[in-house]
Design an enzyme around this catalytic site. Sequence first.
Site, short mmCIF file in Angstrom:
data_model
loop_
_atom_site.label_atom_id
_atom_site.label_comp_id
_atom_site.label_asym_id
_atom_site.label_seq_id
_atom_site.Cartn_x
_atom_site.Cartn_y
_atom_site.Cartn_z
N ARG A 193 22.43 112.20 -27.62
CA ARG A 193 23.39 112.99 -26.87
C ARG A 193 23.06 113.07 -25.38
O ARG A 193 23.91 112.83 -24.53
CB ARG A 193 23.46 114.44 -27.41
CG ARG A 193 24.43 114.64 -28.52
CD ARG A 193 23.90 115.68 -29.46
NE ARG A 193 22.66 115.18 -30.04
CZ ARG A 193 22.62 114.38 -31.12
NH1 ARG A 193 23.72 114.06 -31.72
NH2 ARG A 193 21.48 113.94 -31.59
N THR A 194 21.84 113.43 -25.07
CA THR A 194 21.53 113.71 -23.66
C THR A 194 21.68 112.46 -22.80
O THR A 194 22.35 112.47 -21.77
CB THR A 194 20.11 114.31 -23.53
OG1 THR A 194 20.01 115.39 -24.44
CG2 THR A 194 19.84 114.80 -22.13
N HIS A 227 14.82 122.50 -21.73
CA HIS A 227 15.89 121.50 -21.75
C HIS A 227 17.13 122.17 -21.12
O HIS A 227 18.08 122.53 -21.80
CB HIS A 227 16.16 121.10 -23.20
CG HIS A 227 17.04 119.91 -23.38
ND1 HIS A 227 17.78 119.34 -22.36
CD2 HIS A 227 17.30 119.17 -24.49
CE1 HIS A 227 18.46 118.30 -22.86
NE2 HIS A 227 18.19 118.19 -24.14
N ARG A 235 13.37 112.37 -19.32
CA ARG A 235 12.89 113.00 -20.55
C ARG A 235 11.49 112.48 -20.80
O ARG A 235 11.22 111.28 -20.66
CB ARG A 235 13.80 112.67 -21.73
CG ARG A 235 13.22 113.15 -23.05
CD ARG A 235 14.19 113.08 -24.19
NE ARG A 235 15.19 114.13 -24.10
CZ ARG A 235 16.07 114.40 -25.06
NH1 ARG A 235 16.06 113.70 -26.18
NH2 ARG A 235 16.96 115.35 -24.91
N LYS A 264 1.83 99.74 -18.21
CA LYS A 264 0.71 99.22 -17.42
C LYS A 264 -0.10 100.36 -16.82
O LYS A 264 -1.02 100.14 -16.04
CB LYS A 264 1.24 98.34 -16.27
CG LYS A 264 2.09 97.18 -16.73
CD LYS A 264 2.64 96.45 -15.50
CE LYS A 264 3.71 95.46 -15.88
NZ LYS A 264 4.45 94.98 -14.70
C1 NCD Z 1 17.43 118.39 -28.64
C2 NCD Z 1 16.21 117.91 -27.87
O1 NCD Z 1 16.03 116.73 -27.62
O2 NCD Z 1 15.46 118.79 -27.49
N1 NCD Z 1 18.45 117.44 -28.71
C3 NCD Z 1 19.34 117.32 -27.69
O3 NCD Z 1 18.97 117.04 -26.57
N2 NCD Z 1 20.62 117.57 -27.94
C4 NCD Z 1 17.10 119.01 -29.93
C5 NCD Z 1 16.14 118.36 -30.88
O4 NCD Z 1 15.63 117.27 -30.66
O5 NCD Z 1 15.89 119.00 -31.89
#
Ligand code: NCD
Length: 473
Positions: A72-73, A150, A122, A101
């Site tokens: 999703r993100t 997040h 991320r 590396k």
């Molecule tokens: C979440 C995350 O990555 O923290 N997912 C997301 O970004 N929608 C939730 C999860 O991984 O449980």
Amino acid sequence: MQHKQRHTKTSRDIVTIEDLTNDEIMKIFSLADIFLETMGTGNEGTSRRIRGVTPWAKGFILATLFYEPSTRTRFSFESAMQRLGGSVVTAADPSTTSVTKGETIADTVRVLESYADAIVLRHPFEGAARVAADYTDIPVVNAGDGGHEHPTQTLCDLYTLQKKNKTLAGLNVLLYGDLKNGRTIHSLIYALARFGACIIAVPGTPGLELPTHVHTRLREEYGCDLTTSKNTADLPMKQVDVVYVTPTKPHQLALLDTEELKIEISLPKIDIFYVTRPQRERDHDTAFQNYPSVDRNFLSNNRFRDASVLHPLPRVDELSYEIDEDRRGIYFQQAAYGVPVRMALLAALLHLDEARDFAITKQPEENSERQVYSAELGLKCDNSRCITHHPNESAYLTPTFTYRTPQSLRCVYCEHELQPAFIGNSTTRKYTSCLSKRIKSKHLVCFSNEQQARDRGFELYKTQRSESEKVLT
Ligand code: NCD
């Protein structure tokens, strides 16, 4: 290298939900509404999918750096940038980048700023986005840093709630699941407190309660009144962790004399039920057993009759497919809002001409009380998942803390709290284990052990005065 001060940077970063004020969040939501109205499919007011492209971000490039899996993100950020008319350069798989590396975050982002206008990152380590933000002049957006935060998921969550309920103030929100490791929970809980919701925190299984530093912060910085309760009443969950009542409900605060009363007051009905999965990949100490699955039976309790069920997704087995067909399950809508919300955020951060009324420019006011204390003496953050412990990153990062009280420092990266074993005064060169001593933050030196203090030429503080009178300043 010392932790860089944020005010030297002119563009804005979204590392934690604290990087946005409530007004700015509302501004982003107004712009997301415009995208849905002008580019959404379906009937006016109910559309949630964006189609087509606007030329607003023509010529802008977004870099997405994902050192952890994402559906999703990443896709919604990339879709958002492309629907804004911009383009994307991506590293969805870190093994294809120079990180294999041994290249550090600091070097990666300083290179990327020549190739892109903003970075979405991320990373599995907590505080990674803070490091990225400190080392580049372009906006950095945290797309999840370990179990820390997040913030853009919170924007999607709040937007969904706002669409459903119009206001968050006074809503009863039940946060359920992995409260310890779930970064979406941590960002959301602060935002809910700020918007005046009543928060009920229920771990999926014992051991997954909210971390201590989150508790402390809710209480001390957000003015949340909280209580622990084992009263499960008629709830299907085994254990209610805490109930937070924000000061926007003073009439309730006045009534919170007993836990019984509080549960009665706080749980008349649940408006929002936010479910999260067990984060097994982050936690090898907890036995993820008896983590009840939310299904029709679970929700048959009258308290949940009108609750909206949200989930950041992905789900494993904590949320039954039965709920997909239930009017209360709105998690796919929540995921769909990821595009208009992230379009709005990017347009606001990149100061796109067409979004000039929504531009996010000024930094939120820094709290002048907060001072950054750099631990030159080897004081380390005790969170093993903090970016300062990453084998590559630790070579150039100095563990740095925000000075809260002599008893407590906060790591500027992962925001865990640390209690030094000894404190000293850099002018008098005295040290003590009595952490209640008052030492002006500019003179404060912290030590993990006594030897460290002696090695630096500090002497043990001795006094004839009574303990209560001792002041080292
Ligand atoms: C979440 C995350 O990555 O923290 N997912 C997301 O970004 N929608 C939730 C999860 O991984 O449980």
